[in-house]
Design a protein around this motif. Structure first.
Motif, PDB file in Angstrom:
ATOM      1  N   GLY A   5      95.749 -56.870  72.849  1.00 18.40           N
ATOM      2  CA  GLY A   5      96.278 -57.393  74.087  1.00 18.40           C
ATOM      3  C   GLY A   5      97.790 -57.352  74.035  1.00 18.40           C
ATOM      4  O   GLY A   5      98.394 -57.717  73.039  1.00 18.40           O
ATOM      5  N   SER A   8     100.127 -59.950  72.377  1.00 16.22           N
ATOM      6  CA  SER A   8      99.210 -60.801  71.634  1.00 16.22           C
ATOM      7  C   SER A   8      98.740 -60.087  70.392  1.00 16.22           C
ATOM      8  O   SER A   8      98.758 -58.869  70.300  1.00 16.22           O
ATOM      9  CB  SER A   8      98.000 -61.158  72.525  1.00 16.22           C
ATOM     10  N   LEU A  38      95.141 -56.311  79.999  1.00 21.00           N
ATOM     11  CA  LEU A  38      94.839 -56.897  78.695  1.00 21.00           C
ATOM     12  C   LEU A  38      95.167 -55.964  77.538  1.00 21.00           C
ATOM     13  O   LEU A  38      95.155 -56.387  76.379  1.00 21.00           O
ATOM     14  CB  LEU A  38      93.361 -57.294  78.620  1.00 21.00           C
ATOM     15  N   LYS A 158      95.323 -63.973  77.201  1.00 18.23           N
ATOM     16  CA  LYS A 158      95.334 -62.871  76.232  1.00 18.23           C
ATOM     17  C   LYS A 158      95.420 -63.391  74.802  1.00 18.23           C
ATOM     18  O   LYS A 158      94.844 -62.801  73.884  1.00 18.23           O
ATOM     19  CB  LYS A 158      96.499 -61.927  76.519  1.00 18.23           C
TER      20      LYS A 158
END
Length: 209
Positions: A5, A8, A38, A158
């Protein structure tokens, strides 16, 4: 499966279910919106039998059309798991079969989100996955299901999706499968709603006439 992500360190596995009878440009646009937002791959899961719809067309045809549509988009793939499970197709049961090390992200449209309280074990959904609600023309974002938390921001989602839900607005394409079937059956225009390969497959196999 899945990918990082963006912003992330979480590896996500996104799932988009549907009857896909046939798969339309609207379906693939939604999947691509999730992929881009994402930063992960998206698996399209054809239902064997939705509790809210009539029996779909032949599984082999739907799978073939999905494969053709996904081949045109990097990061999209077909997962036929629901076709191996006894009908009807319950999202909770599918998520239980797919549960593993990667956090699951379950995607649905605002029209389906409005009916989540009628689903099998709706609270169990958030125990198994994070939920992305995708905008759909004519269906504004409804109130969240009873007992669900407030909407998470995309950044929060996320980083830790399971147990959360978020809304992903995007430029949705109005191209309902039912509209394709009806137009095809009654001689109206229908090919503009589909990927070229899918339209050719429908003509070659005389589907929806």
């Amino acid at each position: 499966m899945g990918g990082l992500g963006r912003g992330s360190n979480t590896l996500l596995r996104a799932l988009l279910g549907g009857t896909f009878d046939p798969v339309t440009l609207g379906h693939t646009a939604a999947a691509c919106a999730v992929r881009d937002a994402l930063g992960c791959t998206v698996e399209l899961l054809p239902n064997r039998q939705s509790p809210f719809k009539s029996a779909p067309s032949d599984d082999a045809h739907r799978l073939a059309m999905l494969a053709l549509a996904c081949a045109e988009h990097e990061g999209l793939s077909v997962n036929p798991i629901e076709l191996t499970l006894a009908p009807p197709s319950y999202s909770v049961r599918t998520l239980e079969h797919l549960a593993g090390e990667e956090p699951l992200v379950f995607c649905l449209g605002t029209d389906a989100f409005a009916q989540v309280d009628r689903w099998q074990s709706p609270h169990r959904l958030l125990e198994l996955a994070g939920v992305v609600v995708l905008g759909r023309p004519g269906f504004p974002l409804p109130a969240r299901p009873h007992g669900w938390p407030v909407q998470a921001s995309l950044t929060e989602f996320k980083q830790d999706p399971v147990g959360r839900w978020t809304h992903l607005p995007f430029a949705a394409i109005e191209s309902a499968s039912s509209g394709v079937r009806n137009a095809r059956a009654h001689g109206g225009p229908w090919q503009a709603w589909l990927a070229h390969g899918v339209a050719e497959y429908i003509k070659d196999h005389n589907l929806y006439e």
